[in-house]
Motif scaffolding. Sequence first.
Motif, PDB file in Angstrom:
ATOM      1  N   GLY A   1       5.022   6.877  10.191  1.00 63.41           N
ATOM      2  CA  GLY A   1       4.253   7.289   9.041  1.00 63.41           C
ATOM      3  C   GLY A   1       2.897   7.810   9.485  1.00 63.41           C
TER       4      GLY A   1
ATOM      5  N   ASP B   1       0.360   6.039  12.042  1.00 65.44           N
ATOM      6  CA  ASP B   1       1.014   5.077  12.933  1.00 65.44           C
ATOM      7  C   ASP B   1       0.721   5.365  14.399  1.00 65.44           C
ATOM      8  OD1 ASP B   1       2.122   3.625  10.910  1.00 65.44           O
ATOM      9  OD2 ASP B   1       4.122   4.508  11.055  1.00 65.44           O
TER      10      ASP B   1
ATOM     11  N   ASP C   1       7.259   3.975   4.687  1.00 70.21           N
ATOM     12  CA  ASP C   1       7.337   2.597   4.196  1.00 70.21           C
ATOM     13  C   ASP C   1       8.684   2.323   3.532  1.00 70.21           C
ATOM     14  OD1 ASP C   1       4.801   2.179   5.136  1.00 70.21           O
ATOM     15  OD2 ASP C   1       3.817   2.316   3.174  1.00 70.21           O
TER      16      ASP C   1
ATOM     17  N   ASP D   1       5.262  11.294   5.587  1.00 71.50           N
ATOM     18  CA  ASP D   1       4.278  10.771   4.649  1.00 71.50           C
ATOM     19  C   ASP D   1       4.444   9.258   4.543  1.00 71.50           C
ATOM     20  OD1 ASP D   1       5.862  10.194   1.848  1.00 71.50           O
ATOM     21  OD2 ASP D   1       6.752  11.857   2.967  1.00 71.50           O
ATOM     22  N   ARG D   2       3.358   8.565   4.214  1.00 74.71           N
ATOM     23  CA  ARG D   2       3.355   7.106   4.224  1.00 74.71           C
ATOM     24  C   ARG D   2       4.379   6.514   3.261  1.00 74.71           C
ATOM     25  NH1 ARG D   2       3.208   3.425   7.403  1.00 74.71           N
ATOM     26  NH2 ARG D   2       1.619   4.665   8.459  1.00 74.71           N
ATOM     27  N   GLU D   3       4.544   7.112   2.093  1.00 73.83           N
ATOM     28  CA  GLU D   3       5.506   6.594   1.121  1.00 73.83           C
ATOM     29  C   GLU D   3       6.914   6.581   1.699  1.00 73.83           C
ATOM     30  OE1 GLU D   3       7.416   7.712  -3.265  1.00 73.83           O
ATOM     31  OE2 GLU D   3       5.645   8.781  -2.535  1.00 73.83           O
TER      32      GLU D   3
END
Length: 307
Positions: free
Chosen positions: A94, A97, A51, A46-48
């Motif tokens: 992520g 990407d 990152d 997941d993006r969270e």
Amino acid sequence: MIVVLAVTLVGAVGGGVGTAQAEGSGSGASYDRQLLFYNHSYGVLDRETADAIERSDYLKDFASFEVRTTTGSGGQTWTGRYLRGRETYLELFGVGDLPGPDGTLGAAGLGVSTERDGDLATVAERMKSEGATPIEFLQTRDFGDGVPVPWFDALLTATEYDAFQAWAMEYRPEYFADPRSNTEPASFPGDVGRERYLSDDYRNHLMRDITSVHLAVTEGDLADTVPLLRAGGFAVRTVTGGGVVAEGGGTTIRLDAVPRAQAGLQRVTMSLNRPVKDRHVERIGNSTLTVGPGSHAVWTFPANGTP
């Protein structure tokens, strides 16, 4: 490194074809020599979490850590977050990407490589004995001057998959010969091994190597992967509930069979360069890295991005 981009493969919308048979004729352990060894695995998070991994000060101290954009065959590019050890490494992305289905939550991959030049040809013959048809291709790398350098030869068992793909690989002499690769001299004639490929920067950090990896994959993707692991000489056994455990060469690989919605990278265990006295828990996005006590660390990831 991402292999799927090199051949512009697209995940099968209707599910993995499972062309190779999980119940192949061999057991892996029956071969006289193991030819393939865990090289690296990747997961789309997941993006969270992705990152948070990229920004983590703790990871930069814990491991030889890098965020790098790579240009491969056909001009395809990808940006990954890398944790590198002595012989093995982890590659994390992520959502978004990677292009298309390869960039969706829960997508993952596994690279297993040879240590000696020429062993990949033997793997190809073994794959045929295991009921799989080896699909060959060459991955290249562009160091920025527009000239592709041969990077590694690879073998696939299928060109369609749900969310997970494994491949066999053998680094090319041309890559080692290029000073921009920052690789090491050969330790023996025909050395194309993992330790030669990776730098010794791991010595300056706590993480040493990956000792086990646990991924959840669909039944079709699992069926396409088992013949490759057996052909490489891993000892492969089935586990209760569906899935397999492949052992050999210092890294244990567990693949559980699940519906696509539950697929993804689950857990990674790492050895450390030195023992630590106390237990340290580092929350990184929706993942948890637990280091110590002792000489190991465990990194758990949320099931398909859900805490």
